[in-house]
Write a protein that holds these residues in place. Structure first.
Motif, PDB file in Angstrom:
ATOM      1  N   ASP A 144       3.554  28.539   7.032  1.00 27.75           N
ATOM      2  CA  ASP A 144       3.207  29.061   8.355  1.00 27.75           C
ATOM      3  C   ASP A 144       2.470  30.391   8.275  1.00 27.75           C
ATOM      4  OD1 ASP A 144       4.386  26.862   9.488  1.00 27.75           O
ATOM      5  OD2 ASP A 144       6.301  27.871   9.891  1.00 27.75           O
ATOM      6  N   THR A 145       2.721  31.168   7.226  1.00 26.85           N
ATOM      7  CA  THR A 145       2.033  32.446   7.074  1.00 26.85           C
ATOM      8  C   THR A 145       1.177  32.409   5.818  1.00 26.85           C
ATOM      9  OG1 THR A 145       3.907  33.368   5.865  1.00 26.85           O
ATOM     10  CG2 THR A 145       3.857  33.780   8.233  1.00 26.85           C
ATOM     11  N   ALA A 146       0.095  33.162   5.854  1.00 28.11           N
ATOM     12  CA  ALA A 146      -0.818  33.193   4.717  1.00 28.11           C
ATOM     13  C   ALA A 146      -0.139  33.852   3.519  1.00 28.11           C
ATOM     14  CB  ALA A 146      -2.074  33.965   5.083  1.00 28.11           C
ATOM     15  N   PRO A 147      -0.225  33.232   2.345  1.00 28.02           N
ATOM     16  CA  PRO A 147       0.325  33.872   1.151  1.00 28.02           C
ATOM     17  C   PRO A 147      -0.543  35.073   0.777  1.00 28.02           C
ATOM     18  CG  PRO A 147      -0.805  31.835   0.573  1.00 28.02           C
ATOM     19  CD  PRO A 147      -0.818  31.937   2.066  1.00 28.02           C
ATOM     20  N   SER A 148       0.008  35.985  -0.019  1.00 23.30           N
ATOM     21  CA  SER A 148      -0.793  37.115  -0.490  1.00 23.30           C
ATOM     22  C   SER A 148      -1.850  36.592  -1.460  1.00 23.30           C
ATOM     23  CB  SER A 148       0.103  38.128  -1.204  1.00 23.30           C
ATOM     24  OG  SER A 148       0.506  37.609  -2.456  1.00 23.30           O
ATOM     25  N   GLY A 149      -2.856  37.404  -1.703  1.00 20.93           N
ATOM     26  CA  GLY A 149      -3.897  37.014  -2.652  1.00 20.93           C
ATOM     27  C   GLY A 149      -3.349  36.774  -4.038  1.00 20.93           C
ATOM     28  N   GLY A 150      -2.357  37.602  -4.436  1.00 29.86           N
ATOM     29  CA  GLY A 150      -1.720  37.412  -5.734  1.00 29.86           C
ATOM     30  C   GLY A 150      -1.003  36.081  -5.814  1.00 29.86           C
ATOM     31  N   GLU A 151      -0.353  35.703  -4.712  1.00 27.24           N
ATOM     32  CA  GLU A 151       0.337  34.401  -4.669  1.00 27.24           C
ATOM     33  C   GLU A 151      -0.671  33.257  -4.745  1.00 27.24           C
ATOM     34  OE1 GLU A 151       4.260  35.595  -1.994  1.00 27.24           O
ATOM     35  OE2 GLU A 151       2.385  35.134  -0.953  1.00 27.24           O
TER      36      GLU A 151
ATOM     37  N   GLY B  72      -6.064  36.154   6.370  1.00 25.18           N
ATOM     38  CA  GLY B  72      -5.645  35.265   5.287  1.00 25.18           C
ATOM     39  C   GLY B  72      -6.621  34.124   5.060  1.00 25.18           C
ATOM     40  N   GLY B  73      -7.578  33.972   5.963  1.00 23.00           N
ATOM     41  CA  GLY B  73      -8.578  32.910   5.816  1.00 23.00           C
ATOM     42  C   GLY B  73      -9.986  33.437   6.029  1.00 23.00           C
TER      43      GLY B  73
ATOM     44  N   ALA C  73     -12.244  30.109   1.519  1.00 20.48           N
ATOM     45  CA  ALA C  73     -13.218  29.141   2.036  1.00 20.48           C
ATOM     46  C   ALA C  73     -13.179  29.104   3.562  1.00 20.48           C
ATOM     47  CB  ALA C  73     -12.951  27.762   1.459  1.00 20.48           C
ATOM     48  N   GLY C  74     -12.627  30.160   4.175  1.00 19.70           N
ATOM     49  CA  GLY C  74     -12.667  30.271   5.628  1.00 19.70           C
ATOM     50  C   GLY C  74     -11.483  29.676   6.359  1.00 19.70           C
ATOM     51  N   LYS C  75     -10.489  29.247   5.605  1.00 15.77           N
ATOM     52  CA  LYS C  75      -9.299  28.651   6.208  1.00 15.77           C
ATOM     53  C   LYS C  75      -8.145  28.860   5.247  1.00 15.77           C
ATOM     54  CE  LYS C  75      -7.885  24.199   8.185  1.00 15.77           C
ATOM     55  NZ  LYS C  75      -8.222  22.791   8.311  1.00 15.77           N
ATOM     56  N   ILE C  76      -6.982  29.225   5.771  1.00 13.30           N
ATOM     57  CA  ILE C  76      -5.810  29.414   4.908  1.00 13.30           C
ATOM     58  C   ILE C  76      -5.535  28.095   4.177  1.00 13.30           C
ATOM     59  CG2 ILE C  76      -3.330  29.869   4.873  1.00 13.30           C
ATOM     60  CD1 ILE C  76      -3.829  31.670   7.374  1.00 13.30           C
TER      61      ILE C  76
END
Length: 161
Positions: A29-36, A103-104, A132-135
């Motif tokens: 439901d939530t965007a993961p971090s970039g590291g994740e 996140g996206g 790519a423009g989408k989580i």
């Protein structure tokens, strides 16, 4: 890493006949971090970039791409674009300004093309990864191919060094 379905960014890249690869990862439901994201895709986080949108003292907007584990240095970023100061835009401003959610956000296919700065750490890398423009979706491109699409500049824009 499995092949991704098409996002608007991928369709835009297809129209421009750009060379890229796309990837999909599981997002809740939530965007993961970039590291994740880097970890989920088995990537070196130094090659995975986040897209940050800012506003300068003059009211102009700028896009910065920095490695996901790094932080944007606002002073260096302002200097890179000739602004007295810059600040991150408010989260609620992102969607109406760019067409993307937190996140996206991708540097490609925003509602308006803003001046874009890519951290100099990407210089010399064969390819980099970014949203790519989408989580749940990433694209991989060479920096020269990305430059052909968005016309970025290289600058040292991260905290440290």
């Amino acid at each position: 890493m499995k092949k991704a379905e098409k996002t608007n960014v991928m369709r835009f890249l297809d129209q421009k006949k750009a060379a890229y690869k796309s990837y999909e990862y599981e997002a809740g439901d939530t965007a993961p971090s970039g590291g994740e994201v880097a970890s989920m895709l088995g990537l070196d986080p130094k090659r995975v970039f986040k897209t940050l949108v800012t506003v300068g003292h003059t009211g102009e907007h700028y896009v910065y791409m920095v490695p996901v584990l790094q932080e944007l240095d606002l002073k260096k970023a302002a200097k890179a674009v000739g602004e007295k100061s810059i600040e991150m835009i408010k989260s609620r401003e992102l969607l109406p300004l760019t067409g993307y959610v937190h996140g996206g956000c991708s540097p490609i296919g925003m509602k308006k093309q803003f001046r874009t700065v890519l951290d100099q750490s990407a210089e010399g890398m064969e390819t980099i990864f970014f949203s790519a423009g989408k989580i749940g979706f990433q694209v991989e491109m060479s920096p020269p191919e990305l430059k052909r699409i968005v016309g970025y500049e290289f600058h040292d824009i991260t905290v440290g060094d």
